[in-house]
Scaffold this active site. Structure first.
Site, PDB file in Angstrom:
ATOM      1  N   HIS A  30      26.165  21.743  59.852  1.00 24.99           N
ATOM      2  CA  HIS A  30      25.256  22.796  59.429  1.00 24.99           C
ATOM      3  C   HIS A  30      23.830  22.485  59.902  1.00 24.99           C
ATOM      4  O   HIS A  30      22.887  23.184  59.542  1.00 24.99           O
ATOM      5  CB  HIS A  30      25.240  22.916  57.901  1.00 24.99           C
ATOM      6  CG  HIS A  30      26.533  23.385  57.317  1.00 24.99           C
ATOM      7  ND1 HIS A  30      27.518  22.518  56.915  1.00 24.99           N
ATOM      8  CD2 HIS A  30      27.015  24.638  57.065  1.00 24.99           C
ATOM      9  CE1 HIS A  30      28.543  23.201  56.433  1.00 24.99           C
ATOM     10  NE2 HIS A  30      28.265  24.479  56.517  1.00 24.99           N
ATOM     11  N   ARG A  52      26.064  34.275  60.164  1.00 28.01           N
ATOM     12  CA  ARG A  52      26.404  35.389  59.290  1.00 28.01           C
ATOM     13  C   ARG A  52      25.105  36.121  58.963  1.00 28.01           C
ATOM     14  O   ARG A  52      24.035  35.501  58.948  1.00 28.01           O
ATOM     15  CB  ARG A  52      27.055  34.865  58.007  1.00 28.01           C
ATOM     16  CG  ARG A  52      27.665  35.934  57.114  1.00 28.01           C
ATOM     17  CD  ARG A  52      28.354  35.295  55.916  1.00 28.01           C
ATOM     18  NE  ARG A  52      29.118  36.276  55.152  1.00 28.01           N
ATOM     19  CZ  ARG A  52      29.836  35.991  54.069  1.00 28.01           C
ATOM     20  NH1 ARG A  52      29.877  34.741  53.629  1.00 28.01           N
ATOM     21  NH2 ARG A  52      30.515  36.929  53.440  1.00 28.01           N
ATOM     22  N   THR A 150      42.774  34.621  59.286  1.00 30.24           N
ATOM     23  CA  THR A 150      42.186  35.622  58.404  1.00 30.24           C
ATOM     24  C   THR A 150      41.659  34.938  57.148  1.00 30.24           C
ATOM     25  O   THR A 150      42.149  33.873  56.751  1.00 30.24           O
ATOM     26  CB  THR A 150      43.200  36.697  57.994  1.00 30.24           C
ATOM     27  OG1 THR A 150      44.244  36.077  57.226  1.00 30.24           O
ATOM     28  CG2 THR A 150      43.787  37.398  59.209  1.00 30.24           C
ATOM     29  N   PHE A 151      40.672  35.550  56.502  1.00 32.30           N
ATOM     30  CA  PHE A 151      40.134  34.953  55.283  1.00 32.30           C
ATOM     31  C   PHE A 151      41.221  34.843  54.218  1.00 32.30           C
ATOM     32  O   PHE A 151      41.308  33.832  53.520  1.00 32.30           O
ATOM     33  CB  PHE A 151      38.960  35.783  54.752  1.00 32.30           C
ATOM     34  CG  PHE A 151      38.295  35.152  53.569  1.00 32.30           C
ATOM     35  CD1 PHE A 151      37.321  34.183  53.731  1.00 32.30           C
ATOM     36  CD2 PHE A 151      38.666  35.503  52.276  1.00 32.30           C
ATOM     37  CE1 PHE A 151      36.723  33.578  52.632  1.00 32.30           C
ATOM     38  CE2 PHE A 151      38.073  34.905  51.170  1.00 32.30           C
ATOM     39  CZ  PHE A 151      37.105  33.939  51.352  1.00 32.30           C
ATOM     40  N   ARG A 171      35.542  32.309  48.737  1.00 37.03           N
ATOM     41  CA  ARG A 171      35.300  33.200  47.610  1.00 37.03           C
ATOM     42  C   ARG A 171      35.799  34.604  47.946  1.00 37.03           C
ATOM     43  O   ARG A 171      36.931  34.940  47.707  1.00 37.03           O
ATOM     44  CB  ARG A 171      33.806  33.196  47.234  1.00 37.03           C
ATOM     45  CG  ARG A 171      33.490  33.859  45.893  1.00 37.03           C
ATOM     46  CD  ARG A 171      32.009  33.763  45.568  1.00 37.03           C
ATOM     47  NE  ARG A 171      31.205  34.533  46.511  1.00 37.03           N
ATOM     48  CZ  ARG A 171      30.865  35.818  46.336  1.00 37.03           C
ATOM     49  NH1 ARG A 171      31.252  36.458  45.260  1.00 37.03           N
ATOM     50  NH2 ARG A 171      30.132  36.433  47.240  1.00 37.03           N
ATOM     51  N   GLY A 173      34.734  36.492  51.193  1.00 36.96           N
ATOM     52  CA  GLY A 173      34.887  36.675  52.634  1.00 36.96           C
ATOM     53  C   GLY A 173      34.681  38.104  53.085  1.00 36.96           C
ATOM     54  O   GLY A 173      35.322  38.570  54.021  1.00 36.96           O
TER      55      GLY A 173
END
Length: 215
Positions: A30, A52, A150-151, A171, A173
């Site tokens: 990060h 994001r 996929t989430f 959580r 997504g």
């Protein structure tokens, strides 16, 4: 797939241990561009950078703080928001982070994609990533990766991939959850910050701010 190790964590001798691991090695971080070890740039390590939109990032970070016992707990979103905007959160300011990476988007060793683009076209994103890393995959492999990426699938398998930490990381997504948290004044404050830092930039365009961050 197991959880990808982050270079900012683990034991002090982590880099010595990494040297003996076989290639190719997949690492995550990060960290801001300027805080990544210089050797990564000297050796032209290929980096996939994922952003994001800032409003959903803020909301996700708020819940991450409150669900993670290692981080302080905020009593409310209104208490968290000013700290996020001031960069008084783990890993610092979103916008400083974005400005730093924006300067290097044309580097051959960097590919930037967004959470929103992957939600919209996961298979297309996987193709771009595989081509960037010079990895050839079949259509069958592409579909299998997309199904597992996929989430929903990652959340269901998070116990295997992330252990108890999976409950903290995965959580909703979703795109647009910020609308359930932001006040009009907070939305306008972030709009102004985006305009100041990223308007007219290549990263600003990739984030599709007017699509994902407007009422």
């Amino acid at each position: 797939m197991a959880n990808i190790p982050l270079i900012e964590f683990k034991a002090p001798n982590k880099f010595e241990k990494l040297k003996v691991e076989p290639s190719p090695r997949v690492l995550g971080t990060h960290l801001d561009y300027d805080n990544i070890p210089q050797s990564f740039y000297d050796k032209k390590v290929k980096m996939l950078v994922v952003f994001r939109n800032p409003k959903d990032t803020a909301v996700s970070f708020f819940h991450f703080y409150n669900n993670n016992p290692m981080l302080p707990t905020y009593n409310s979103w209104d208490e968290f928001f000013p700290d996020f905007m001031a960069g008084k959160v783990a890993w610092g300011s979103y916008f400083d982070h974005a400005v730093a990476w924006n300067k290097h988007l044309d580097d051959d060793s960097i590919l930037l994609t967004t959470f929103e683009d992957m939600k919209e076209d996961l298979e297309g994103s996987i193709k771009k990533i595989s081509e960037f890393y010079g990895i050839s995959i079949t259509e069958e492999q592409l579909k299998q990766i997309a199904e597992q990426g996929t989430f929903k699938s990652m959340k269901e398998n998070s116990g295997k991939t992330h252990g108890e930490f999976g409950k903290i990381v995965f959580r909703k997504g979703e795109v647009g959850d910020w609308k359930n948290h932001f006040s009009e004044a907070q939305s306008q404050e972030m709009d102004a910050k985006f305009e100041e830092c990223l308007a007219g930039t290549k990263l600003g365009e990739k984030l599709k701010y007017n699509v994902h961050c407007k009422w």
